[in-house]
Design a protein around this motif. Structure first.
Motif, PDB file in Angstrom:
ATOM      1  N   GLY A 248      24.911   1.926 -20.016  1.00  0.00           N
ATOM      2  CA  GLY A 248      25.893   3.392 -20.697  1.00  0.00           C
ATOM      3  C   GLY A 248      27.683   2.884 -20.149  1.00  0.00           C
ATOM      4  O   GLY A 248      28.413   4.316 -20.948  1.00  0.00           O
ATOM      5  N   ALA A 249      27.256   1.372 -20.052  1.00  0.00           N
ATOM      6  CA  ALA A 249      29.018   1.666 -20.149  1.00  0.00           C
ATOM      7  C   ALA A 249      29.804   0.692 -21.530  1.00  0.00           C
ATOM      8  O   ALA A 249      30.481   0.326 -22.353  1.00  0.00           O
ATOM      9  N   THR A 250      28.851   1.032 -22.252  1.00  0.00           N
ATOM     10  CA  THR A 250      28.996   0.271 -24.477  1.00  0.00           C
ATOM     11  C   THR A 250      28.987   0.966 -25.156  1.00  0.00           C
ATOM     12  O   THR A 250      28.643   2.193 -24.869  1.00  0.00           O
ATOM     13  N   LEU A 251      29.680   0.568 -26.300  1.00  0.00           N
ATOM     14  CA  LEU A 251      30.453   2.028 -27.581  1.00  0.00           C
ATOM     15  C   LEU A 251      29.351   2.512 -27.915  1.00  0.00           C
ATOM     16  O   LEU A 251      29.054   3.629 -28.063  1.00  0.00           O
ATOM     17  N   LEU A 252      28.005   1.800 -28.186  1.00  0.00           N
ATOM     18  CA  LEU A 252      26.597   2.604 -28.275  1.00  0.00           C
ATOM     19  C   LEU A 252      26.138   3.362 -27.345  1.00  0.00           C
ATOM     20  O   LEU A 252      25.881   4.461 -28.018  1.00  0.00           O
ATOM     21  N   ALA A 253      26.757   3.207 -26.315  1.00  0.00           N
ATOM     22  CA  ALA A 253      25.899   4.423 -25.542  1.00  0.00           C
ATOM     23  C   ALA A 253      26.503   5.784 -25.295  1.00  0.00           C
ATOM     24  O   ALA A 253      25.999   7.000 -25.738  1.00  0.00           O
ATOM     25  N   ASN A 254      27.849   5.512 -25.892  1.00  0.00           N
ATOM     26  CA  ASN A 254      28.529   6.482 -25.913  1.00  0.00           C
ATOM     27  C   ASN A 254      28.222   7.604 -27.454  1.00  0.00           C
ATOM     28  O   ASN A 254      28.373   8.749 -27.470  1.00  0.00           O
ATOM     29  N   VAL A 255      28.013   6.668 -28.515  1.00  0.00           N
ATOM     30  CA  VAL A 255      27.471   7.518 -29.572  1.00  0.00           C
ATOM     31  C   VAL A 255      26.275   7.995 -29.449  1.00  0.00           C
ATOM     32  O   VAL A 255      26.338   9.202 -30.220  1.00  0.00           O
ATOM     33  N   GLN A 256      25.550   7.125 -28.865  1.00  0.00           N
ATOM     34  CA  GLN A 256      24.165   7.908 -28.527  1.00  0.00           C
ATOM     35  C   GLN A 256      24.178   9.176 -27.999  1.00  0.00           C
ATOM     36  O   GLN A 256      23.805   9.609 -28.376  1.00  0.00           O
ATOM     37  N   GLY A 257      24.928   8.872 -26.769  1.00  0.00           N
ATOM     38  CA  GLY A 257      24.918  10.473 -25.611  1.00  0.00           C
ATOM     39  C   GLY A 257      25.867  11.302 -26.855  1.00  0.00           C
ATOM     40  O   GLY A 257      25.041  13.248 -27.177  1.00  0.00           O
ATOM     41  N   TRP A 258      27.005  11.171 -27.904  1.00  0.00           N
ATOM     42  CA  TRP A 258      27.618  12.518 -28.508  1.00  0.00           C
ATOM     43  C   TRP A 258      26.459  12.475 -29.828  1.00  0.00           C
ATOM     44  O   TRP A 258      26.303  13.550 -29.647  1.00  0.00           O
ATOM     45  N   LEU A 259      25.779  11.896 -30.074  1.00  0.00           N
ATOM     46  CA  LEU A 259      24.382  12.219 -31.206  1.00  0.00           C
ATOM     47  C   LEU A 259      24.222  13.002 -30.679  1.00  0.00           C
ATOM     48  O   LEU A 259      23.761  14.049 -30.922  1.00  0.00           O
ATOM     49  N   HIS A 260      22.776  12.335 -29.292  1.00  0.00           N
ATOM     50  CA  HIS A 260      21.923  13.558 -28.977  1.00  0.00           C
ATOM     51  C   HIS A 260      22.562  14.616 -28.759  1.00  0.00           C
ATOM     52  O   HIS A 260      22.019  16.354 -28.378  1.00  0.00           O
ATOM     53  N   ILE A 261      24.831  14.795 -28.020  1.00  0.00           N
ATOM     54  CA  ILE A 261      24.591  16.012 -27.422  1.00  0.00           C
ATOM     55  C   ILE A 261      24.481  17.247 -28.501  1.00  0.00           C
ATOM     56  O   ILE A 261      24.439  18.424 -28.509  1.00  0.00           O
TER      57      ILE A 261
END
Length: 122
Positions: free
Chosen positions: A61-74
């Motif tokens: 969850g601490a990665t940039l990829l996780a942030n991109v994934q989270g916002w894309l999914h939201i």
């Protein structure tokens, strides 16, 4: 951080989905049932599961990829069922919204798969 946000968004989405289901039941009008189902599953359940994974594996969850994934999914989890509802109520001329939303959700899921394979041994 993104895991906590996803879990918070998911419970709000599930509450909205449940209230929509109750409203449909009261009115005995189930026209929006497909939108309701996608809102609960894609917006509620999947978001919460992603958040749990990011809380369980903090490095994921601490990665940039996780942030991109989270916002894309939201974004996709809101656009997809809203688009389905719009098509059901207004007709097929609004099909771009659920198509775009579903593509965002699939892209987010693909990113999550990459994240899981990278971090599942952590």
């Amino acid at each position: 951080m993104i895991g906590s946000l996803m879990m918070c968004v998911s419970v709000v989405v599930l509450l909205v989905g449940m209230l929509a289901g109750i409203a449909m039941g009261i009115e005995q009008n189930f026209t929006l049932a497909p939108a309701h189902a996608h809102l609960n599953l894609v917006g509620g359940v999947l978001l919460f599961m992603f958040g749990l994974y990011y809380r369980l594996i903090p490095a994921a969850g601490a990665t940039l990829l996780a942030n991109v994934q989270g916002w894309l999914h939201i974004a996709g989890a809101i656009l997809f069922p809203a688009g389905i509802a719009t098509v059901l109520l207004k007709g097929p001329s609004f099909e771009a919204a659920p198509i775009a939303g579903s593509l965002l959700v699939v892209a987010a899921m693909a990113l999550f798969a990459v994240i899981v394979f990278r971090t599942s041994r952590a």
